[in-house]
Design a protein around this motif. Structure first.
Motif, mmCIF file in Angstrom:
data_model
loop_
_atom_site.group_PDB
_atom_site.id
_atom_site.type_symbol
_atom_site.label_atom_id
_atom_site.label_comp_id
_atom_site.label_asym_id
_atom_site.label_seq_id
_atom_site.Cartn_x
_atom_site.Cartn_y
_atom_site.Cartn_z
ATOM 1 N N HIS A 26 0.807 -1.220 0.000
ATOM 2 C CA HIS A 26 0.000 0.000 0.000
ATOM 3 C C HIS A 26 0.838 1.267 0.000
ATOM 4 C CE1 HIS A 26 -3.801 -2.048 0.428
ATOM 5 N NE2 HIS A 26 -3.261 -2.821 1.343
ATOM 6 N N ALA A 27 2.133 1.119 -0.151
ATOM 7 C CA ALA A 27 3.013 2.289 -0.110
ATOM 8 C C ALA A 27 2.749 3.201 -1.307
ATOM 9 C CB ALA A 27 4.474 1.846 -0.123
ATOM 10 N N GLN A 28 2.762 4.492 -1.055
ATOM 11 C CA GLN A 28 2.596 5.487 -2.113
ATOM 12 C C GLN A 28 3.966 5.802 -2.697
ATOM 13 O OE1 GLN A 28 -0.302 6.868 -3.231
ATOM 14 N NE2 GLN A 28 -1.390 5.443 -1.896
ATOM 15 N N ARG A 29 4.087 5.637 -3.993
ATOM 16 C CA ARG A 29 5.349 5.929 -4.658
ATOM 17 C C ARG A 29 5.202 7.205 -5.475
ATOM 18 N NH1 ARG A 29 4.273 0.789 -4.216
ATOM 19 N NH2 ARG A 29 5.832 -0.685 -3.539
ATOM 20 N N LYS A 30 6.191 8.051 -5.369
ATOM 21 C CA LYS A 30 6.150 9.308 -6.086
ATOM 22 C C LYS A 30 6.413 9.039 -7.570
ATOM 23 C CE LYS A 30 7.951 13.964 -6.100
ATOM 24 N NZ LYS A 30 6.703 14.554 -6.509
ATOM 25 N N ALA A 31 5.498 9.496 -8.405
ATOM 26 C CA ALA A 31 5.655 9.359 -9.851
ATOM 27 C C ALA A 31 6.351 10.601 -10.385
ATOM 28 C CB ALA A 31 4.294 9.189 -10.514
ATOM 29 N N HIS A 32 7.290 10.398 -11.276
ATOM 30 C CA HIS A 32 8.033 11.513 -11.861
ATOM 31 C C HIS A 32 7.531 11.734 -13.284
ATOM 32 C CE1 HIS A 32 10.830 11.617 -8.508
ATOM 33 N NE2 HIS A 32 10.847 10.299 -8.566
ATOM 34 N N TYR A 33 7.100 12.946 -13.557
ATOM 35 C CA TYR A 33 6.600 13.315 -14.869
ATOM 36 C C TYR A 33 7.437 14.455 -15.422
ATOM 37 C CZ TYR A 33 2.525 10.736 -13.249
ATOM 38 O OH TYR A 33 1.701 9.768 -12.758
ATOM 39 N N PRO A 34 7.568 14.511 -16.745
ATOM 40 C CA PRO A 34 8.278 15.655 -17.334
ATOM 41 C C PRO A 34 7.518 16.955 -17.061
ATOM 42 C CG PRO A 34 8.016 13.884 -18.935
ATOM 43 C CD PRO A 34 7.183 13.520 -17.742
#
Length: 97
Positions: A26-34
């Motif tokens: 259930h961990a929230q992972r930071k998504a990297h977007y341009p």
């Protein structure tokens, strides 16, 4: 026999996750977007000399301005695009979203 064993395992909590495994799932992972500037830079660097290059540049611009997914874009038909209003209609009942 196998159903009885499965029932026993269920009653014992065999299939339950421990707290550590549950927190990992259930961990929230930071998504990297341009950034918008990076998109603009990529668009400006695209060549537009040939017909295919212009098509690719137009598809990139369409993708960035609509925010539609690639599967939905490949399913669009002309009836979904209104050039006069400058809109695209994405019906989730017809197009994959």
């Amino acid at each position: 026999m196998p159903l009885q064993i499965a029932g026993q395992l269920l009653r014992r909590g065999y299939f339950n996750q421990n707290a550590k495994d549950a927190s990992i799932g259930h961990a929230q992972r930071k998504a990297h977007y341009p950034t918008l500037a990076q998109y603009r830079d990529a668009f400006d660097r695209m060549l537009g000399g040939t017909a295919i290059a212009r098509r690719n540049k137009a598809l990139f611009a369409f993708l960035m301005t609509t925010g539609a997914r690639d599967g939905a874009i490949s399913s669009f038909r002309l009836k979904h695009v209104d050039l006069i209003e400058g809109t695209v209609f994405q019906d989730a009942m017809i197009l994959p979203s």
